[in-house]
Design a protein around this motif. Structure first.
Motif, short mmCIF file in Angstrom:
data_model
loop_
_atom_site.label_atom_id
_atom_site.label_comp_id
_atom_site.label_asym_id
_atom_site.label_seq_id
_atom_site.Cartn_x
_atom_site.Cartn_y
_atom_site.Cartn_z
N ASP A 102 2.68 -7.00 -3.46
CA ASP A 102 1.29 -7.27 -3.15
C ASP A 102 0.78 -8.38 -4.08
O ASP A 102 1.17 -8.41 -5.26
CB ASP A 102 0.47 -5.99 -3.37
CG ASP A 102 -0.98 -6.15 -2.96
OD1 ASP A 102 -1.30 -5.84 -1.81
OD2 ASP A 102 -1.78 -6.60 -3.81
N ARG A 121 -5.34 6.92 -4.17
CA ARG A 121 -4.35 7.01 -3.10
C ARG A 121 -4.50 5.87 -2.11
O ARG A 121 -5.59 5.58 -1.63
CB ARG A 121 -4.47 8.33 -2.35
CG ARG A 121 -3.84 9.51 -3.08
CD ARG A 121 -3.91 10.74 -2.20
NE ARG A 121 -3.17 11.86 -2.78
CZ ARG A 121 -3.61 13.11 -2.80
NH1 ARG A 121 -4.80 13.38 -2.29
NH2 ARG A 121 -2.88 14.06 -3.32
N ALA A 122 -3.38 5.23 -1.82
CA ALA A 122 -3.32 4.25 -0.73
C ALA A 122 -2.59 4.92 0.43
O ALA A 122 -1.87 5.90 0.25
CB ALA A 122 -2.57 3.01 -1.19
N ALA A 145 2.36 0.58 -0.68
CA ALA A 145 1.32 0.75 0.33
C ALA A 145 1.61 -0.20 1.48
O ALA A 145 1.74 -1.41 1.28
CB ALA A 145 -0.06 0.45 -0.27
N LYS A 153 2.76 -2.16 -4.66
CA LYS A 153 1.51 -2.31 -5.39
C LYS A 153 1.72 -2.20 -6.91
O LYS A 153 1.05 -2.88 -7.68
CB LYS A 153 0.51 -1.23 -4.95
CG LYS A 153 0.08 -1.33 -3.50
CD LYS A 153 -1.01 -2.35 -3.32
CE LYS A 153 -2.31 -1.95 -3.98
NZ LYS A 153 -3.40 -2.94 -3.74
#
Length: 308
Positions: free
Chosen positions: A216, A183-184, A286, A291
């Motif tokens: 990202d 988890r971000a 995120a 991501k």
């Protein structure tokens, strides 16, 4: 699904409504365990077949039919998860869970209109969540989903999984650590939708710099084709490589349209050529960067998105 009597007896089942009211719960459970609506429907069908294969006396001896149905469905899923690992070895390219639209968008040509067949869309069916679930052992996945998602006590989970309650607690704990590690910090839903919209607009404008800026630097792109359509069979790593790949699609796919839709409860995109849905994209966001992008292109997994 319509069953009005026990198999071979002809007697009307007075508890039919109560039994069939469990169907949505079973669909929700099986989808989270298997990541496939088609497989979940098959599991529920088999579960009811086993119920109606019993005599009336056998059924009446069961104190909680709902608990019985859950145990049987879970065990069928556990067996399927064991065999799925063998099937995945033969799967062409990457495997992703079957994406689901918001229930208000399900079509008559895809998912049945019966509310009992609808999956409740929450965090536990996000693409990111299901991808992590798929990395677990079958026992971990079943123990975690039953306990942490559906709140079954470990004593009942143990009976289903065939382990002790202590062992099931450990399985769920191990699974929970995997979930937490993946988890971000989640961006607000409105921010996620805005980033997906910006990605769509940059893609339509063929603006590679804007695409790179939304990704990202270590972003990953994964496509699931199942060997049925042409696409890269391995993940794409890095913002520039992903941006160039999507730009190439925009150049080659003349007439492609993109629509913002909810994918497993999260903002996503649906790609179409004419009336045909060719891909469903899910995003892991995120902060203000993308991501991961998951692109499901296997037509067998796009059934709920097919109109008419």
């Amino acid at each position: 699904m319509s069953i009005t009597s026990a198999a071979g007896t002809g007697w009307l089942d007075p508890s039919l409504s109560a039994i069939m009211s469990e169907r949505r719960q079973l669909i929700n459970l099986a989808y989270r365990l298997l990541g496939s609506l088609a497989d979940a429907e098959d599991v529920v069908q088999e579960t009811y077949t086993r119920w109606y294969a019993m005599s009336r006396q056998q059924q009446e001896a069961i104190e909680s039919p709902g608990a019985w149905l859950t145990r049987v469905a879970s065990r069928i899923c556990l067996d399927q998860l064991d065999s799925a690992r063998v099937r995945r070895e033969r799967y062409v390219g990457e495997w992703l869970p079957e994406p689901l639209p918001d229930h208000r968008e399900w079509t008559s040509g895809g998912v049945p209109a019966d509310p009992a067949d609808r999956v409740t869309l929450d965090e536990s069916v996000s693409i990111a969540f299901l991808v992590v679930l798929d990395s677990m052992t079958p026992a971990e996945r079943v123990a975690f989903v039953l306990h942490d998602v559906f709140r079954y006590p470990f004593a009942e989970v143990a009976e289903i999984v065939g382990r002790t309650p202590v062992a099931c607690r450990q399985l769920a704990s191990s699974a929970r650590r995997r979930i937490d590690a993946s988890r971000a910090p989640a961006a607000p839903a409105s921010q996620q939708a805005g980033i997906v919209r910006d990605f769509k607009q940059a893609w339509e404008a063929k603006d590679i710099n804007a695409l790179i800026g939304l990704l990202d630097p270590d972003a990953t792109g994964i496509a699931d084709v199942g060997g049925l359509v042409s696409a890269l069979l391995h993940p794409i790593e890095g913002s520039e490589q992903i941006a160039r790949y999507f730009l190439d699609i925009a150049v080659r796919a003349s007439g492609m349209t993109m629509t913002e839709r909810m994918v497993n409860g999260q903002p996503g995109l649906v790609l179409q050529l004419g009336e045909a849905t060719t891909a469903v994209l899910g995003f892991d966001i995120a902060g203000d960067r993308i991501k991961r992008i998951w692109a499901v292109r296997n037509p067998d997994k796009l059934r709920p998105w097919t109109a008419g």
